[in-house]
Design an enzyme around this catalytic site. Structure first.
Site, PDB file in Angstrom:
ATOM      1  N   ARG A 152      29.586  24.680 137.528  1.00 27.32           N
ATOM      2  CA  ARG A 152      28.172  25.071 137.231  1.00 27.32           C
ATOM      3  C   ARG A 152      27.259  24.117 138.107  1.00 27.32           C
ATOM      4  NH1 ARG A 152      26.233  29.051 134.783  1.00 27.32           N
ATOM      5  NH2 ARG A 152      24.371  27.937 134.163  1.00 27.32           N
TER       6      ARG A 152
ATOM      7  N   GLU B  51      20.879  17.403 145.045  1.00 22.97           N
ATOM      8  CA  GLU B  51      21.515  18.218 146.276  1.00 22.97           C
ATOM      9  C   GLU B  51      23.086  18.366 146.245  1.00 22.97           C
ATOM     10  OE1 GLU B  51      21.176  18.549 151.055  1.00 22.97           O
ATOM     11  OE2 GLU B  51      20.468  16.614 149.849  1.00 22.97           O
TER      12      GLU B  51
ATOM     13  N   THR C 299      23.846  14.010 142.919  1.00 18.36           N
ATOM     14  CA  THR C 299      22.492  13.858 143.135  1.00 18.36           C
ATOM     15  C   THR C 299      22.028  15.317 143.120  1.00 18.36           C
ATOM     16  OG1 THR C 299      22.773  14.133 145.263  1.00 18.36           O
ATOM     17  CG2 THR C 299      22.393  11.828 144.733  1.00 18.36           C
TER      18      THR C 299
ATOM     19  N   ASN D 236      31.549  13.528 140.117  1.00 15.84           N
ATOM     20  CA  ASN D 236      32.248  14.845 140.451  1.00 15.84           C
ATOM     21  C   ASN D 236      33.150  14.506 141.632  1.00 15.84           C
ATOM     22  OD1 ASN D 236      32.112  17.640 140.536  1.00 15.84           O
ATOM     23  ND2 ASN D 236      31.425  17.670 142.483  1.00 15.84           N
TER      24      ASN D 236
ATOM     25  N   SER E  63      43.298  20.140 135.370  1.00 19.06           N
ATOM     26  CA  SER E  63      44.324  19.066 135.782  1.00 19.06           C
ATOM     27  C   SER E  63      43.626  17.745 136.174  1.00 19.06           C
ATOM     28  CB  SER E  63      45.183  19.741 136.607  1.00 19.06           C
ATOM     29  OG  SER E  63      44.448  20.101 137.952  1.00 19.06           O
TER      30      SER E  63
ATOM     31  N   HIS F  71      35.091  17.024 144.623  1.00 17.59           N
ATOM     32  CA  HIS F  71      34.795  18.321 145.257  1.00 17.59           C
ATOM     33  C   HIS F  71      36.057  18.358 146.245  1.00 17.59           C
ATOM     34  CE1 HIS F  71      32.667  21.426 147.332  1.00 17.59           C
ATOM     35  NE2 HIS F  71      33.020  20.816 148.486  1.00 17.59           N
TER      36      HIS F  71
ATOM     37  N   THR G  43      46.843  17.500 144.255  1.00 13.62           N
ATOM     38  CA  THR G  43      47.763  16.449 143.902  1.00 13.62           C
ATOM     39  C   THR G  43      47.140  14.763 144.210  1.00 13.62           C
ATOM     40  OG1 THR G  43      48.796  16.399 145.782  1.00 13.62           O
ATOM     41  CG2 THR G  43      50.048  17.717 144.253  1.00 13.62           C
TER      42      THR G  43
HETATM   43  C1  GAR Z   1      39.630  21.097 141.801  1.00 13.49           C
HETATM   44  O1  GAR Z   1      40.194  21.372 142.905  1.00 13.49           O
HETATM   45  C2  GAR Z   1      38.090  20.531 141.799  1.00 13.49           C
HETATM   46  O2  GAR Z   1      38.245  19.584 142.949  1.00 13.49           O
HETATM   47  C3  GAR Z   1      37.574  21.671 142.110  1.00 13.49           C
HETATM   48  O3  GAR Z   1      37.940  22.761 141.133  1.00 13.49           O
HETATM   49  C4  GAR Z   1      39.251  22.413 140.845  1.00 13.49           C
HETATM   50  C5  GAR Z   1      39.326  22.251 139.357  1.00 13.49           C
HETATM   51  O4  GAR Z   1      40.938  21.914 139.123  1.00 13.49           O
HETATM   52  N1  GAR Z   1      36.025  21.373 141.941  1.00 13.49           N
HETATM   53  C6  GAR Z   1      35.032  22.089 142.483  1.00 13.49           C
HETATM   54  O5  GAR Z   1      35.402  22.922 143.303  1.00 13.49           O
HETATM   55  C7  GAR Z   1      33.598  21.831 142.191  1.00 13.49           C
HETATM   56  N2  GAR Z   1      32.826  22.346 143.126  1.00 13.49           N
HETATM   57  P1  GAR Z   1      40.994  21.288 137.619  1.00 13.49           P
HETATM   58  O6  GAR Z   1      40.288  22.262 136.642  1.00 13.49           O
HETATM   59  O7  GAR Z   1      42.623  21.773 137.618  1.00 13.49           O
HETATM   60  O8  GAR Z   1      40.937  19.849 137.564  1.00 13.49           O
END
Ligand code: GAR
Length: 197
Positions: A99, A151, A149, A115, A13, A117, A180
């Site tokens: 990953r 980490e 990075t 990214n 999404s 998070h 959202t």
């Molecule tokens: C999102 O909430 C994203 O922030 C999270 O996975 C979901 C993916 O939703 N990402 C992580 O947890 C990364 N560590 P989406 O496939 O519908 O975009």
């Protein structure tokens, strides 16, 4: 033309929100940038269908087919390399890509690997962020766009969004509220990056 490659593992999404913003706001004309490919490490990632329907090249690289993280990341870099040009370095966007990347991969794309998070970093790196925020009694939660990075879930913060945690929230209701906001801040943060370059 700058190429943007988006990596996903599932629903996609965030990727869809970025693609829609790029089309609506005319990133091609405005930033000389286009979303060229969507790569998933899972063949059944729903986001692949959306990307294909929008005319974006889709690729699957199944991590289970590789003996080590290094081998998988090497193959991934090999796919991305096709879109990397000396005068226009590719921008790699992780959008729900579940990953952990090797330091070698991260080093290769330093400054052009971002990214999102689902927490207010630096709080709650890693998994199960929403349940952990609820368990900790947080009154607010949110999402963070950041440079990647070596980490995990660190790196310069590019954007954040905050939402309230409501008394009867479950991990799912909180995740939906945060998502959202992710759809708003991620495209905006990428547009800001493209604007700067
Ligand atoms: C999102 O909430 C994203 O922030 C999270 O996975 C979901 C993916 O939703 N990402 C992580 O947890 C990364 N560590 P989406 O496939 O519908 O975009």
């Amino acid at each position: 033309m700058k190429n943007i490659v988006i990596l996903i593992s599932g629903g996609g999404s965030n990727m869809a929100a970025i693609v829609k913003s790029a089309q609506r706001e005319g990133w091609r004309e405005k930033f000389n940038a286009r979303i060229t490919a969507v790569i998933s490490n899972k063949a059944d990632a729903k986001g692949l269908i959306f990307a294909h329907e929008r005319g974006i090249a889709t690729m699957v690289l199944d991590h289970k087919a590789f003996a080590s993280r290094d081998e998988f990341d090497g193959a991934l870099a090999g796919l991305i390399e096709r879109f990397d040009q000396p005068d226009e370095p590719v921008l790699v966007v992780l959008a729900g890509f579940m990953r952990i990347l090797t330091p070698a991969f991260v080093a290769r794309y330093t400054g052009r690997l971002v990214n999102i998070h689902p927490s207010l970093l630096p709080a709650f790196t890693g998994l199960h962020t929403h349940q952990r925020a609820i368990d900790a009694g947080c009154k607010f939660a949110g999402a963070t766009v950041h440079q990647v990075t070596a980490e995990l879930d660190h790196g310069e913060i590019l954007a954040q969004a905050v939402v309230p945690v409501l008394p009867d929230d479950t991990a799912d209701t909180l995740a939906a509220r945060v998502l959202t906001q992710e759809h708003i801040i991620y495209p905006r943060a990428i547009a800001d990056l493209l604007q700067k370059k």
